[in-house]
Design a protein around this motif. Structure first.
Motif, PDB file in Angstrom:
ATOM      1  N   ASP A  96       0.861  -1.172   0.000  1.00  0.00           N
ATOM      2  CA  ASP A  96       0.000   0.000   0.000  1.00  0.00           C
ATOM      3  C   ASP A  96       0.906   1.234   0.000  1.00  0.00           C
ATOM      4  O   ASP A  96       2.129   1.129   0.168  1.00  0.00           O
ATOM      5  CB  ASP A  96      -0.960  -0.009   1.189  1.00  0.00           C
ATOM      6  CG  ASP A  96      -0.249   0.051   2.533  1.00  0.00           C
ATOM      7  OD1 ASP A  96       0.991  -0.037   2.569  1.00  0.00           O
ATOM      8  OD2 ASP A  96      -0.941   0.198   3.550  1.00  0.00           O
ATOM      9  N   LEU A  97       0.331   2.421  -0.192  1.00  0.00           N
ATOM     10  CA  LEU A  97       1.150   3.620  -0.310  1.00  0.00           C
ATOM     11  C   LEU A  97       1.986   3.875   0.946  1.00  0.00           C
ATOM     12  O   LEU A  97       3.172   4.203   0.842  1.00  0.00           O
ATOM     13  CB  LEU A  97       0.271   4.841  -0.616  1.00  0.00           C
ATOM     14  CG  LEU A  97      -0.371   4.849  -2.003  1.00  0.00           C
ATOM     15  CD1 LEU A  97      -1.213   6.099  -2.177  1.00  0.00           C
ATOM     16  CD2 LEU A  97       0.670   4.754  -3.091  1.00  0.00           C
ATOM     17  N   GLU A  98       1.386   3.714   2.112  1.00  0.00           N
ATOM     18  CA  GLU A  98       2.141   3.922   3.351  1.00  0.00           C
ATOM     19  C   GLU A  98       3.293   2.926   3.459  1.00  0.00           C
ATOM     20  O   GLU A  98       4.389   3.275   3.908  1.00  0.00           O
ATOM     21  CB  GLU A  98       1.226   3.823   4.571  1.00  0.00           C
ATOM     22  CG  GLU A  98       0.298   5.002   4.730  1.00  0.00           C
ATOM     23  CD  GLU A  98       1.029   6.326   4.861  1.00  0.00           C
ATOM     24  OE1 GLU A  98       2.060   6.386   5.569  1.00  0.00           O
ATOM     25  OE2 GLU A  98       0.579   7.309   4.250  1.00  0.00           O
ATOM     26  N   GLY A  99       3.062   1.685   3.071  1.00  0.00           N
ATOM     27  CA  GLY A  99       4.120   0.677   3.091  1.00  0.00           C
ATOM     28  C   GLY A  99       5.238   1.010   2.126  1.00  0.00           C
ATOM     29  O   GLY A  99       6.415   0.786   2.414  1.00  0.00           O
ATOM     30  N   GLY A 100       4.879   1.561   0.972  1.00  0.00           N
ATOM     31  CA  GLY A 100       5.886   1.966  -0.012  1.00  0.00           C
ATOM     32  C   GLY A 100       6.735   3.123   0.482  1.00  0.00           C
ATOM     33  O   GLY A 100       7.957   3.132   0.332  1.00  0.00           O
ATOM     34  N   ILE A 101       6.065   4.100   1.116  1.00  0.00           N
ATOM     35  CA  ILE A 101       6.787   5.248   1.669  1.00  0.00           C
ATOM     36  C   ILE A 101       7.719   4.780   2.787  1.00  0.00           C
ATOM     37  O   ILE A 101       8.888   5.177   2.850  1.00  0.00           O
ATOM     38  CB  ILE A 101       5.794   6.311   2.182  1.00  0.00           C
ATOM     39  CG1 ILE A 101       5.030   6.928   1.006  1.00  0.00           C
ATOM     40  CG2 ILE A 101       6.518   7.390   2.980  1.00  0.00           C
ATOM     41  CD1 ILE A 101       3.835   7.769   1.414  1.00  0.00           C
ATOM     42  N   ASP A 102       7.211   3.906   3.647  1.00  0.00           N
ATOM     43  CA  ASP A 102       8.013   3.381   4.761  1.00  0.00           C
ATOM     44  C   ASP A 102       9.224   2.603   4.239  1.00  0.00           C
ATOM     45  O   ASP A 102      10.333   2.738   4.761  1.00  0.00           O
ATOM     46  CB  ASP A 102       7.155   2.493   5.659  1.00  0.00           C
ATOM     47  CG  ASP A 102       7.939   1.944   6.838  1.00  0.00           C
ATOM     48  OD1 ASP A 102       8.505   2.761   7.598  1.00  0.00           O
ATOM     49  OD2 ASP A 102       8.002   0.705   6.982  1.00  0.00           O
ATOM     50  N   TYR A 103       9.018   1.789   3.202  1.00  0.00           N
ATOM     51  CA  TYR A 103      10.119   1.013   2.619  1.00  0.00           C
ATOM     52  C   TYR A 103      11.224   1.951   2.126  1.00  0.00           C
ATOM     53  O   TYR A 103      12.405   1.740   2.422  1.00  0.00           O
ATOM     54  CB  TYR A 103       9.601   0.157   1.460  1.00  0.00           C
ATOM     55  CG  TYR A 103      10.681  -0.575   0.705  1.00  0.00           C
ATOM     56  CD1 TYR A 103      11.214  -1.755   1.203  1.00  0.00           C
ATOM     57  CD2 TYR A 103      11.181  -0.086  -0.495  1.00  0.00           C
ATOM     58  CE1 TYR A 103      12.214  -2.430   0.523  1.00  0.00           C
ATOM     59  CE2 TYR A 103      12.177  -0.743  -1.179  1.00  0.00           C
ATOM     60  CZ  TYR A 103      12.688  -1.918  -0.673  1.00  0.00           C
ATOM     61  OH  TYR A 103      13.686  -2.568  -1.344  1.00  0.00           O
TER      62      TYR A 103
END
Length: 147
Positions: A96-103
């Motif tokens: 998800d977008l938050e997971g992508g940003i966190d990665y």
């Protein structure tokens, strides 16, 4: 004999010069690696910003998709809920977008940490090189004074 520690004082001028050349080569290689790591951190940061930008976009919106740094193709945005991340050569994961940003943030922190470790290693090698050069000057000066 490989791996044994030898005191610098026991080395002759020619051997000290060789050690100095070896240290200079290591330092130059480490500096190149540090520059590459800094570029990589910049790319991860830019990727994270791109994922953040997607949060503001709407489905069906036209966009230019980068295939390489200089080649883009036009398309339309199909999903604003998830992104596909390349995690290795040929390996992708959907987040998800938050997971992508966190990665991307975690990768930037990891690369910066490794860059800092490499910077410390460069400093220690530069200190060792300075010691070798000082000892070499002392030995060459001592031989010249005897002649």
């Amino acid at each position: 004999m490989a791996g044994e520690s030898v005191g610098l004082d026991s080395l002759g001028p020619q051997e000290l010069a060789e050690v100095g050349k070896q240290l200079e080569g290591e330092i130059n290689g480490f500096i190149q690696n540090a520059l590459t790591l800094q570029q990589t951190a910049g790319k991860f940061a830019a990727a994270g910003q791109s994922v953040e930008y997607l949060q503001e976009q709407k489905k069906g919106q036209p966009l230019l998709l980068p295939l390489t740094e200089s080649l883009y193709v036009s398309g339309t945005l199909e999903s604003v809920e998830s992104v596909l991340l390349e995690i290795g050569t040929g390996y992708f994961v959907e987040r998800d977008l938050e997971g992508g940003i966190d990665y991307c943030r975690r990768k930037v922190l990891l690369v910066r940490d490794k860059t800092e470790q490499l910077s410390q290693l460069i400093k220690s090698r530069q200190t060792a090189l300075a010691q070798v050069n000082a000892l070499l000057e002392q030995k060459v000066g001592g031989q010249a004074g005897q002649a």
